[in-house]
Motif scaffolding. Structure first.
Motif, PDB file in Angstrom:
ATOM      1  N   TYR A   1       1.008  -1.378  -0.002  1.00 10.73           N
ATOM      2  CA  TYR A   1       0.083   0.077  -0.114  1.00 10.73           C
ATOM      3  C   TYR A   1       0.647   1.173   0.055  1.00 10.73           C
ATOM      4  O   TYR A   1       1.978   1.107   0.612  1.00 10.73           O
ATOM      5  CB  TYR A   1      -0.848  -0.100   1.211  1.00 10.73           C
ATOM      6  CG  TYR A   1      -2.025  -1.062   1.227  1.00 10.73           C
ATOM      7  CD1 TYR A   1      -3.233  -1.113   0.306  1.00 10.73           C
ATOM      8  CD2 TYR A   1      -1.964  -2.120   2.282  1.00 10.73           C
ATOM      9  CE1 TYR A   1      -4.059  -2.099   0.530  1.00 10.73           C
ATOM     10  CE2 TYR A   1      -3.123  -3.075   2.168  1.00 10.73           C
ATOM     11  CZ  TYR A   1      -3.951  -2.732   1.284  1.00 10.73           C
ATOM     12  OH  TYR A   1      -5.128  -4.027   1.374  1.00 10.73           O
TER      13      TYR A   1
ATOM     14  N   ARG B   1       4.386   0.621   1.685  1.00  4.48           N
ATOM     15  CA  ARG B   1       4.626  -0.487   2.748  1.00  4.48           C
ATOM     16  C   ARG B   1       4.228  -1.873   2.120  1.00  4.48           C
ATOM     17  O   ARG B   1       3.052  -2.004   1.715  1.00  4.48           O
ATOM     18  CB  ARG B   1       3.737  -0.050   3.867  1.00  4.48           C
ATOM     19  CG  ARG B   1       4.280   0.956   4.913  1.00  4.48           C
ATOM     20  CD  ARG B   1       3.227   1.505   5.869  1.00  4.48           C
ATOM     21  NE  ARG B   1       2.984   0.323   6.533  1.00  4.48           N
ATOM     22  CZ  ARG B   1       1.575  -0.035   7.049  1.00  4.48           C
ATOM     23  NH1 ARG B   1       0.637   0.560   6.786  1.00  4.48           N
ATOM     24  NH2 ARG B   1       1.338  -0.930   7.715  1.00  4.48           N
TER      25      ARG B   1
ATOM     26  N   GLU C   1      -1.220 -10.700  14.188  1.00  6.62           N
ATOM     27  CA  GLU C   1      -1.539  -9.473  14.841  1.00  6.62           C
ATOM     28  C   GLU C   1      -2.203  -8.364  14.010  1.00  6.62           C
ATOM     29  O   GLU C   1      -2.239  -8.714  12.694  1.00  6.62           O
ATOM     30  CB  GLU C   1       0.021  -8.911  15.089  1.00  6.62           C
ATOM     31  CG  GLU C   1       0.573  -9.299  16.148  1.00  6.62           C
ATOM     32  CD  GLU C   1       2.090  -8.790  16.476  1.00  6.62           C
ATOM     33  OE1 GLU C   1       2.113  -7.547  15.946  1.00  6.62           O
ATOM     34  OE2 GLU C   1       2.734  -9.245  17.449  1.00  6.62           O
ATOM     35  N   SER C   2      -3.047  -7.618  14.527  1.00 10.04           N
ATOM     36  CA  SER C   2      -3.610  -6.639  13.830  1.00 10.04           C
ATOM     37  C   SER C   2      -2.818  -5.973  12.981  1.00 10.04           C
ATOM     38  O   SER C   2      -1.687  -5.487  13.183  1.00 10.04           O
ATOM     39  CB  SER C   2      -4.261  -5.798  15.041  1.00 10.04           C
ATOM     40  OG  SER C   2      -4.954  -4.759  14.244  1.00 10.04           O
ATOM     41  N   GLY C   3      -3.243  -5.644  11.693  1.00 10.75           N
ATOM     42  CA  GLY C   3      -2.319  -5.027  10.844  1.00 10.75           C
ATOM     43  C   GLY C   3      -1.377  -5.932   9.903  1.00 10.75           C
ATOM     44  O   GLY C   3      -0.542  -5.485   9.052  1.00 10.75           O
ATOM     45  N   SER C   4      -1.367  -7.004  10.521  1.00  8.45           N
ATOM     46  CA  SER C   4      -0.454  -8.106   9.663  1.00  8.45           C
ATOM     47  C   SER C   4      -0.748  -8.234   8.173  1.00  8.45           C
ATOM     48  O   SER C   4       0.106  -8.851   7.437  1.00  8.45           O
ATOM     49  CB  SER C   4      -0.342  -9.459  10.531  1.00  8.45           C
ATOM     50  OG  SER C   4      -1.223  -9.975  10.617  1.00  8.45           O
ATOM     51  N   GLY C   5      -1.944  -8.111   7.830  1.00  3.66           N
ATOM     52  CA  GLY C   5      -2.373  -8.336   6.349  1.00  3.66           C
ATOM     53  C   GLY C   5      -3.528  -9.473   6.091  1.00  3.66           C
ATOM     54  O   GLY C   5      -3.679  -9.755   5.015  1.00  3.66           O
ATOM     55  N   LYS C   6      -4.179  -9.825   7.088  1.00 10.02           N
ATOM     56  CA  LYS C   6      -5.153 -11.043   7.108  1.00 10.02           C
ATOM     57  C   LYS C   6      -6.268 -10.467   6.128  1.00 10.02           C
ATOM     58  O   LYS C   6      -6.505 -11.415   5.064  1.00 10.02           O
ATOM     59  CB  LYS C   6      -5.724 -11.343   8.445  1.00 10.02           C
ATOM     60  CG  LYS C   6      -4.562 -11.872   9.363  1.00 10.02           C
ATOM     61  CD  LYS C   6      -5.267 -12.268  10.568  1.00 10.02           C
ATOM     62  CE  LYS C   6      -5.691 -11.137  11.423  1.00 10.02           C
ATOM     63  NZ  LYS C   6      -4.890 -10.023  11.874  1.00 10.02           N
ATOM     64  N   SER C   7      -6.863  -9.469   6.503  1.00  8.06           N
ATOM     65  CA  SER C   7      -7.991  -8.987   5.535  1.00  8.06           C
ATOM     66  C   SER C   7      -7.414  -8.603   4.230  1.00  8.06           C
ATOM     67  O   SER C   7      -8.308  -8.869   3.194  1.00  8.06           O
ATOM     68  CB  SER C   7      -8.760  -7.586   6.234  1.00  8.06           C
ATOM     69  OG  SER C   7      -9.300  -8.198   7.752  1.00  8.06           O
TER      70      SER C   7
HETATM   71  N1  LIG Z   1      -6.920   0.337   1.475  1.00 12.40           N
HETATM   72  C1  LIG Z   1      -5.629   0.559   2.198  1.00 12.40           C
HETATM   73  N2  LIG Z   1      -4.738   1.615   1.839  1.00 12.40           N
HETATM   74  C2  LIG Z   1      -3.608   1.730   2.665  1.00 12.40           C
HETATM   75  N3  LIG Z   1      -3.253   0.903   3.695  1.00 12.40           N
HETATM   76  C3  LIG Z   1      -3.891  -0.398   4.002  1.00 12.40           C
HETATM   77  C4  LIG Z   1      -5.183  -0.465   3.226  1.00 12.40           C
HETATM   78  N4  LIG Z   1      -5.953  -1.788   3.638  1.00 12.40           N
HETATM   79  C5  LIG Z   1      -5.167  -1.938   4.670  1.00 12.40           C
HETATM   80  N5  LIG Z   1      -3.931  -1.075   4.798  1.00 12.40           N
HETATM   81  C6  LIG Z   1      -2.976  -1.344   5.718  1.00 12.40           C
HETATM   82  O1  LIG Z   1      -2.559  -2.637   5.447  1.00 12.40           O
HETATM   83  C7  LIG Z   1      -2.037  -3.216   6.939  1.00 12.40           C
HETATM   84  C8  LIG Z   1      -2.863  -4.639   6.716  1.00 12.40           C
HETATM   85  O2  LIG Z   1      -4.244  -4.569   7.009  1.00 12.40           O
HETATM   86  P1  LIG Z   1      -5.306  -5.521   7.178  1.00 12.40           P
HETATM   87  O3  LIG Z   1      -6.481  -4.985   7.240  1.00 12.40           O
HETATM   88  O4  LIG Z   1      -4.965  -6.469   6.166  1.00 12.40           O
HETATM   89  O5  LIG Z   1      -5.008  -6.084   8.768  1.00 12.40           O
HETATM   90  P2  LIG Z   1      -5.378  -7.294   9.528  1.00 12.40           P
HETATM   91  O6  LIG Z   1      -4.417  -8.394   9.818  1.00 12.40           O
HETATM   92  O7  LIG Z   1      -6.784  -7.735   8.837  1.00 12.40           O
HETATM   93  O8  LIG Z   1      -5.743  -6.446  10.735  1.00 12.40           O
HETATM   94  P3  LIG Z   1      -6.885  -6.995  12.033  1.00 12.40           P
HETATM   95  O9  LIG Z   1      -6.606  -8.239  12.772  1.00 12.40           O
HETATM   96  O10 LIG Z   1      -6.946  -5.614  12.775  1.00 12.40           O
HETATM   97  O11 LIG Z   1      -8.272  -6.777  11.187  1.00 12.40           O
HETATM   98  C9  LIG Z   1      -2.627  -2.323   7.780  1.00 12.40           C
HETATM   99  O12 LIG Z   1      -1.256  -1.633   8.405  1.00 12.40           O
HETATM  100  C10 LIG Z   1      -3.419  -1.395   7.197  1.00 12.40           C
HETATM  101  O13 LIG Z   1      -3.365  -0.057   7.721  1.00 12.40           O
END
Ligand SMILES: Nc1ncnc2c1ncn2[C@@H]1O[C@H](COP(=O)(O)OP(=O)(O)OP(=O)(O)O)[C@@H](O)[C@H]1O
Ligand SMILES: [Mg+2]
Length: 227
Positions: free
Chosen positions: A11, A18, A39-45
């Motif tokens: 992103y 990043r 972890e939260s923010g690791s990229g799962k979603s």
């Molecule tokens: N559309 C976007 N634009 C910029 N950065 C993004 C975007 N979507 C996600 N990110 C960043 O990418 C990283 C991973 O986000 P993601 O939502 O995949 O985390 P996650 O593992 O699902 O976290 P959680 O457990 O909190 O749901 C985060 O740092 C987030 O801020």
């Protein structure tokens, strides 16, 4: 089989790029279940969005093999992606996203109608399996959170998809309900030979799937597997 190879996704922040997924690779056999913690923010979603073709990776491959075809998800056109989401894919989110002004059964009929695979007997059986048969004519807001999530599961499975993506599907439920609903999700997918990718923060929920992974430094590491 779902085959992910060297998937990279970054992103663009204000000042820097990043890299969230760094050459992530994994293979998931058809009809099996995996969990992904991290972890939260690791990229799962982020990973689930790529699998749902809601976003494109920087590089890498995502292939979905079935008996009759191989789908190359990264190279899809918009219309191929639409078709894939309608026919092959079921998605469950933390928030149920049911349509509140139509009944439970009407919610279930939507994906089946969109994908032209309406099988009323199957939908009735699905509701019975999930213990929701007697609620089929209610509106979603007449149901508890756990009941609504059971309906969201039924809706995700209504068109007999090849792949189900679940992002913290029981994150809003108490731990007892979370265990029951997650077990129903895993069992129903197995019964339908549907592949399940389950993102969860709960080790208890992760334990229900056949293989467990953690998303760490942009890659999936296997924690354990019974396959
Ligand atoms: N559309 C976007 N634009 C910029 N950065 C993004 C975007 N979507 C996600 N990110 C960043 O990418 C990283 C991973 O986000 P993601 O939502 O995949 O985390 P996650 O593992 O699902 O976290 P959680 O457990 O909190 O749901 C985060 O740092 C987030 O801020
Ligand atoms: Mg997330």
């Amino acid at each position: 089989m779902l085959s992910i190879k060297n998937l990279c996704k970054s992103y663009q922040d204000v000042k820097e790029t990043r890299l969230i997924l760094k050459e992530l690779s994994v293979e998931v056999a058809q009809g099996t279940s995996i969990s992904i913690q991290g972890e939260s923010g690791s990229g799962k979603s982020t990973l689930l969005h790529l699998l749902a073709t809601l976003d494109k990776p920087d590089s890498g491959d995502i292939m979905l093999h079935s008996a009759t075809q191989i789908l190359d998800l990264v190279k899809f056109s918009e219309s191929q992606a639409d078709e894939y989401r309608k026919r092959q894919l079921g998605i469950i989110f933390q928030k149920y996203n049911l349509i509140d002004c139509i009944t439970v059964m009407e919610n279930l009929l939507l994906p089946a109608q969109l994908s032209k695979t309406l099988d009323q007997a199957y939908l009735d059986k699905l509701l019975t399996t999930l213990g929701m048969e007697r609620h089929k004519n209610k509106l979603p807001n007449q149901l508890s959170g756990g009941e609504q999530q059971r309906i969201a599961i039924a809706r995700a499975l209504a068109h007999k998809p090849q792949l189900v993506l679940a992002d913290e599907p029981t994150g809003n439920l108490d731990s007892k309900n979370s265990a029951v609903v997650s077990q129903l999700l895993v069992d129903t997918c197995k019964h339908l030979n549907t592949t399940l990718i389950l993102v969860t923060h709960s080790q208890k929920v992760a334990n229900l799937t056949q293989s467990q992974y953690v998303l760490l430094d942009g890659r999936l590491q296997m924690i354990s597997s019974t396959l």
